[in-house]
Each structure stands twice: as C-alpha cells, then as structure tokens.
Write an enzyme that holds these catalytic residues in place. Structure first.
Site, mmCIF file in Angstrom:
data_model
loop_
_atom_site.group_PDB
_atom_site.id
_atom_site.type_symbol
_atom_site.label_atom_id
_atom_site.label_comp_id
_atom_site.label_asym_id
_atom_site.label_seq_id
_atom_site.Cartn_x
_atom_site.Cartn_y
_atom_site.Cartn_z
ATOM 1 N N SER A 136 -19.465 -1.638 -19.680
ATOM 2 C CA SER A 136 -20.817 -1.074 -19.586
ATOM 3 C C SER A 136 -20.999 -0.004 -20.653
ATOM 4 O O SER A 136 -20.204 0.934 -20.730
ATOM 5 C CB SER A 136 -21.034 -0.419 -18.224
ATOM 6 O OG SER A 136 -20.801 -1.359 -17.217
ATOM 7 N N GLU A 150 -21.844 5.540 -21.740
ATOM 8 C CA GLU A 150 -20.644 5.663 -20.905
ATOM 9 C C GLU A 150 -19.355 5.864 -21.715
ATOM 10 O O GLU A 150 -18.574 6.766 -21.398
ATOM 11 C CB GLU A 150 -20.506 4.433 -19.989
ATOM 12 C CG GLU A 150 -19.358 4.573 -19.016
ATOM 13 C CD GLU A 150 -19.187 3.361 -18.117
ATOM 14 O OE1 GLU A 150 -20.116 3.023 -17.384
ATOM 15 O OE2 GLU A 150 -18.099 2.758 -18.167
ATOM 16 N N ARG A 190 -18.861 8.214 -12.847
ATOM 17 C CA ARG A 190 -18.264 7.982 -14.183
ATOM 18 C C ARG A 190 -17.994 9.309 -14.910
ATOM 19 O O ARG A 190 -18.205 9.441 -16.110
ATOM 20 C CB ARG A 190 -19.165 7.104 -15.060
ATOM 21 C CG ARG A 190 -19.448 5.731 -14.520
ATOM 22 C CD ARG A 190 -18.180 4.868 -14.472
ATOM 23 N NE ARG A 190 -18.533 3.539 -14.037
ATOM 24 C CZ ARG A 190 -18.629 3.182 -12.743
ATOM 25 N NH1 ARG A 190 -18.334 4.049 -11.789
ATOM 26 N NH2 ARG A 190 -18.964 1.954 -12.417
HETATM 27 C C1 LIG Z 1 -14.652 -5.606 -20.145
HETATM 28 C C2 LIG Z 1 -14.626 -4.187 -19.623
HETATM 29 C C3 LIG Z 1 -14.975 -3.939 -18.309
HETATM 30 C C4 LIG Z 1 -14.972 -2.635 -17.798
HETATM 31 N N1 LIG Z 1 -15.325 -2.440 -16.500
HETATM 32 C C5 LIG Z 1 -15.319 -1.185 -15.984
HETATM 33 C C6 LIG Z 1 -15.689 -0.960 -14.612
HETATM 34 O O1 LIG Z 1 -15.995 -1.900 -13.857
HETATM 35 N N2 LIG Z 1 -15.689 0.312 -14.145
HETATM 36 C C7 LIG Z 1 -15.338 1.364 -14.941
HETATM 37 O O2 LIG Z 1 -15.353 2.490 -14.443
HETATM 38 N N3 LIG Z 1 -14.969 1.181 -16.238
HETATM 39 C C8 LIG Z 1 -14.953 -0.056 -16.777
HETATM 40 N N4 LIG Z 1 -14.597 -0.257 -18.092
HETATM 41 C C9 LIG Z 1 -14.255 0.901 -18.939
HETATM 42 C C10 LIG Z 1 -12.736 1.161 -19.086
HETATM 43 O O3 LIG Z 1 -11.999 0.012 -18.790
HETATM 44 C C11 LIG Z 1 -12.264 2.296 -18.163
HETATM 45 O O4 LIG Z 1 -12.994 3.454 -18.419
HETATM 46 C C12 LIG Z 1 -10.762 2.596 -18.344
HETATM 47 O O5 LIG Z 1 -10.341 3.515 -17.374
HETATM 48 C C13 LIG Z 1 -10.423 3.117 -19.734
HETATM 49 O O6 LIG Z 1 -9.012 3.164 -19.833
HETATM 50 P P1 LIG Z 1 -8.301 3.234 -21.243
HETATM 51 O O7 LIG Z 1 -6.853 3.431 -21.011
HETATM 52 O O8 LIG Z 1 -8.676 2.056 -22.052
HETATM 53 O O9 LIG Z 1 -8.944 4.557 -21.833
HETATM 54 P P2 LIG Z 1 -9.292 4.867 -23.360
HETATM 55 O O10 LIG Z 1 -10.475 4.052 -23.746
HETATM 56 O O11 LIG Z 1 -8.090 4.770 -24.194
HETATM 57 O O12 LIG Z 1 -9.738 6.392 -23.268
HETATM 58 C C14 LIG Z 1 -10.928 6.776 -22.631
HETATM 59 C C15 LIG Z 1 -11.033 8.301 -22.656
HETATM 60 O O13 LIG Z 1 -10.014 8.851 -21.855
HETATM 61 C C16 LIG Z 1 -9.169 9.695 -22.641
HETATM 62 N N5 LIG Z 1 -7.810 9.463 -22.165
HETATM 63 C C17 LIG Z 1 -7.120 8.293 -22.202
HETATM 64 N N6 LIG Z 1 -5.930 8.450 -21.613
HETATM 65 C C18 LIG Z 1 -5.865 9.744 -21.209
HETATM 66 C C19 LIG Z 1 -4.882 10.518 -20.536
HETATM 67 N N7 LIG Z 1 -3.716 9.996 -20.153
HETATM 68 N N8 LIG Z 1 -5.156 11.813 -20.297
HETATM 69 C C20 LIG Z 1 -6.335 12.363 -20.660
HETATM 70 N N9 LIG Z 1 -7.299 11.690 -21.308
HETATM 71 C C21 LIG Z 1 -7.065 10.387 -21.570
HETATM 72 C C22 LIG Z 1 -9.388 9.268 -24.066
HETATM 73 O O14 LIG Z 1 -9.103 10.319 -24.983
HETATM 74 C C23 LIG Z 1 -10.851 8.916 -24.035
HETATM 75 O O15 LIG Z 1 -11.606 10.093 -24.103
HETATM 76 C C24 LIG Z 1 -14.602 -1.559 -18.636
HETATM 77 C C25 LIG Z 1 -14.239 -1.811 -19.962
HETATM 78 C C26 LIG Z 1 -14.245 -3.108 -20.461
HETATM 79 C C27 LIG Z 1 -13.841 -3.365 -21.883
#
Ligand SMILES: Cc1cc2nc3c(=O)[nH]c(=O)nc-3n(C[C@H](O)[C@H](O)[C@H](O)COP(=O)(O)OP(=O)(O)OC[C@H]3O[C@@H](n4cnc5c(N)ncnc54)[C@H](O)[C@@H]3O)c2cc1C
Length: 357
Positions: free
Chosen positions: A250, A345, A180
């Site tokens: 998580s 996380e 992670r």
């Molecule tokens: C119900 C649920 C289940 C989940 N299950 C998992 C799982 O099984 N495994 C897992 O690993 N994660 C899981 N996650 C966490 C999440 O879905 C992942 O981490 C996902 O990749 C986040 O994507 P996002 O676009 O929403 O990022 P955001 O939440 O918008 O951003 C996360 C971080 O990344 C940065 N960021 C976003 N886009 C970029 C970019 N293009 N370039 C540089 N930095 C950037 C942001 O500034 C922030 O710091 C879960 C979340 C939820 C709500």
C-alpha cells in the site's frame, strides 16, 4: 569493492572487511530503485551490529537500517553507513495456562515467523501472514492486516541505542503505536534500532474473521491453518509479488476524516467505502484512487496496480522521480475531488528528505 583504511588500528581492521563502499541498494528495496549506500554492511549478530555502530560513531557517519526493504521509497543515494539487518534466532517459552512468549531476532523473515507460530498451533498473528519484510521492522509501522495489528500481540521490543550501543527492552505500550505508526517511525527514528521482538501468543483458539470478508473466504472449518492459508491465498490473488513486479505494498494510508466530513462525502458519493473509528471515519484510500480513475494507469515506467489502486508499481524505472511525480498527481486529484489529503505509507530514504516520514 571492500573498504581499506590506512590505519593500523586493530578495531578498524577487525571490521574493515565487513564494510563496503558505494554499494547499489537496487536489490535491497522492493521498488528496486537503484541508489547507492556510501558505506554498506550486513549485521548478522548483535556483536557485529555493535561493532558497526562503534565504527559509525568513530567516523561520524549516520546509520540507516534496512530490513527487507519492502516499505521503503529510496529516492537518492544514502550517505553514511547502511546496515542490512540479518540478526537471526527464534525462541519460545510456553507458560502454564494459555500464553506462549515468542522471542524473535529482528532480522528474521516475518512471514516465516507467522508460519512457525501456526505450525506450533499458536494463535495471534495468523492474519498477518505474507506481509513481506523482517520481524524487526514490523513494529516500526505497526503492521496490520485483516483487523489485526502487531501491537495486539507484541509484549516488548529490544532496542539498541545508535550512539551508546546500550541494549534494553521497551514495553509495547510505551512505543506510541497507532495506525501504521509508532515512535520508531517518528521521534525515535534517529536514535533506536530494533534488535529483537517478543510476542505474546495464545495456545487456545482465538480467531478474528470479521475483517476483509475472511470468514466467507475460508473453505471448510475455520482452523488456525485454514485462516493462514486463506490469508495467503487472498493476498497472493490481490497483491503483486515484489519479486515479479516491483512495489512496496500500500502506497497510501487510509485517511481518517471527521464525522461531519464523512457525512458530506457520503451524501455526494453514496458508495463511499469507509469504516467507523475512534476519531471519525477511515476511508478506503484504494476506493478513492480507483474512483478517481487511476487504477491501471501507467506513467513514465511506473504506475497504479491494475488489481488494487492503493499499490503503486515500478515496471522499469531505476530512479524514483517518476514515482514521486505520480504520487503528487494522485494526491492532488484526490484533494481536488474529495477534499481529502492522502499520506504516504512507505518511509522515504535518505531520512529527513521529502518532508514526510
Ligand atoms: C506486497 C506488499 C504487501 C504489504 N502488505 C502490508 C500489509 O498488509 N500491512 C502492512 O502493515 N504492511 C504491508 N507492507 C509493507 C511492509 O511489508 C511492512 O511495512 C514491513 O514491516 C516492512 O519490513 P521491512 O523489513 O521490509 O522494512 P524496511 O522496508 O527495510 O524498513 C522500513 C522502515 O523501518 C526501518 N527499519 C527497518 N528495520 C528496522 C529495525 N530493526 N529497527 C529500526 N528501524 C528499522 C527502516 O529504516 C525504514 O524506515 C507490504 C509490502 C509489500 C511489498
């Protein structure tokens, strides 16, 4: 409200229509905490992203990128420019032999990318189905589920430098991927934004079913489609849908302890759930929190999800303070009970607050 600048400058006028002031981010994070972006814009092309970065540089504004907002803990208004990433496009190159290169713009929805690959019969990311968020954020914390992490199929990442707007590719092996974690969450977080990713997928069957009881849960033959369907079904049963109940998945990482500490814990708690890893043992944080009595507990409008203790949920709060208090209480109780320090996380925004990435 749209921004207006008292200037004739053609460049500023060209992008002024795209930037708004004091915009609520409540619908841009899956915890639905209601804090504002001082300046706000959506980037749907690389050119629009470059123009926004140039604007931010010119007016000396910090830049924060949000994808799907599903791994965020926004705990205060964000000064500077918040850019919502909606860069779109997906393209595939089939090589002779077993490989397919899939190039995906960073603003594409990750689950839809997985679904597309499965429909095409390409193996490698099916275990990562139904993880919310964008393709571009997937490398940030090296998303993982059911024994697979994105680093297993990621070939390279296209980035843009926030200050210079230079666009270039970085090989996956140089991104500092860990559990992670990556340099995008650490040392590169103030400098680089991901604009595109390239995945290296397989055309011939290569399924990983040994994690999370996946093989027992598949009904019938373990095909690519069956694995995808099973992962979606199991996840939907186990995890709250953020559209229905606000959460960010998580909330804690699974802590890694030494062999010595693991042995002591196992003696005291014979049913301890743990997995051997290179550095020692990874403990199931959900098990620790559950055993400490937190599952289903509610606190000031937030709480611990009743079906999975690793997930913190927000029932009705618009501000993050109660969740931060609950986090502190859980961490302290796990430290007192097991001598184990939990680590959060999701990424806390604004960046550089809270002392933890
Ligand atoms: C119900 C649920 C289940 C989940 N299950 C998992 C799982 O099984 N495994 C897992 O690993 N994660 C899981 N996650 C966490 C999440 O879905 C992942 O981490 C996902 O990749 C986040 O994507 P996002 O676009 O929403 O990022 P955001 O939440 O918008 O951003 C996360 C971080 O990344 C940065 N960021 C976003 N886009 C970029 C970019 N293009 N370039 C540089 N930095 C950037 C942001 O500034 C922030 O710091 C879960 C979340 C939820 C709500």
């Amino acid at each position: 409200m749209k921004m207006r600048f008292n200037t004739e400058d053609a460049f500023v006028q060209r992008i002024e229509g795209a930037i708004e002031k004091n915009v609520s981010l409540a619908t841009y994070n899956t915890f639905r905490f209601d804090y504002c972006a001082e300046y706000f814009a959506i980037a749907d092309t690389l050119d629009s992203l470059k123009a926004l970065l140039a604007w931010a540089k010119r007016f000396q504004q910090t830049v924060t990128m949000i994808g799907g907002g599903s791994n965020l803990l926004i705990s205060a208004d964000i000064s500077g420019l918040v850019i919502i990433n909606r860069l779109a496009g997906i393209g595939a190159r089939e090589h002779s032999g077993n490989l397919v290169s899939l190039t995906v713009a960073a603003g594409e929805n990750w689950h839809q990318v997985v679904e597309y690959a499965v429909t095409q019969g390409w193996y490698g990311i099916e275990n990562l189905a139904l993880i919310p968020g964008t393709a571009g954020a997937a490398p940030v914390q090296n998303i993982g589920a059911y024994g697979v992490e994105i680093q297993n199929t990621l070939a390279r990442v296209q980035v843009i430098n926030k200050n210079t707007s230079d666009v270039y590719w970085i090989n996956a092996k140089d991104c500092g991927f860990g559990y992670r974690d990556s340099y995008f969450k650490g040392q590169w977080k103030d400098r680089l934004l991901i604009t595109s990713i390239e995945l290296s997928l397989k055309k011939q069957s290569e399924l990983l079913l040994s994690y999370g009881g996946l093989s027992e849960r598949i009904e019938g033959k373990p095909t690519l489609q069956a694995v995808f369907d099973t992962v979606c079904r199991v996840r939907s049963d186990k995890l709250p849908d953020p559209v229905v109940l606000a959460n960010s998945g998580s909330f804690f990482k699974n802590p890694i302890v030494s062999q010595v500490q693991h042995k002591k814990l196992k003696e005291r708690f014979p049913s301890l759930v743990s997995f051997p890893v290179e550095e020692g043992f990874k403990l199931a944080a959900g098990w620790l929190i559950d055993q400490a009595g937190w599952k289903g507990k509610q606190y000031k409008g937030v709480g611990v999800y009743e079906k999975q203790a690793l997930v913190l949920v927000n029932y009705l709060e618009t501000n993050a303070a109660p969740l931060l208090e609950l986090e502190t209480q859980i961490k302290q109780s796990i430290l007192d009970q097991y001598g184990v320090q939990l680590e959060r996380e999701p990424v806390q925004l604004p960046l550089n607050v809270g002392g933890q990435h």
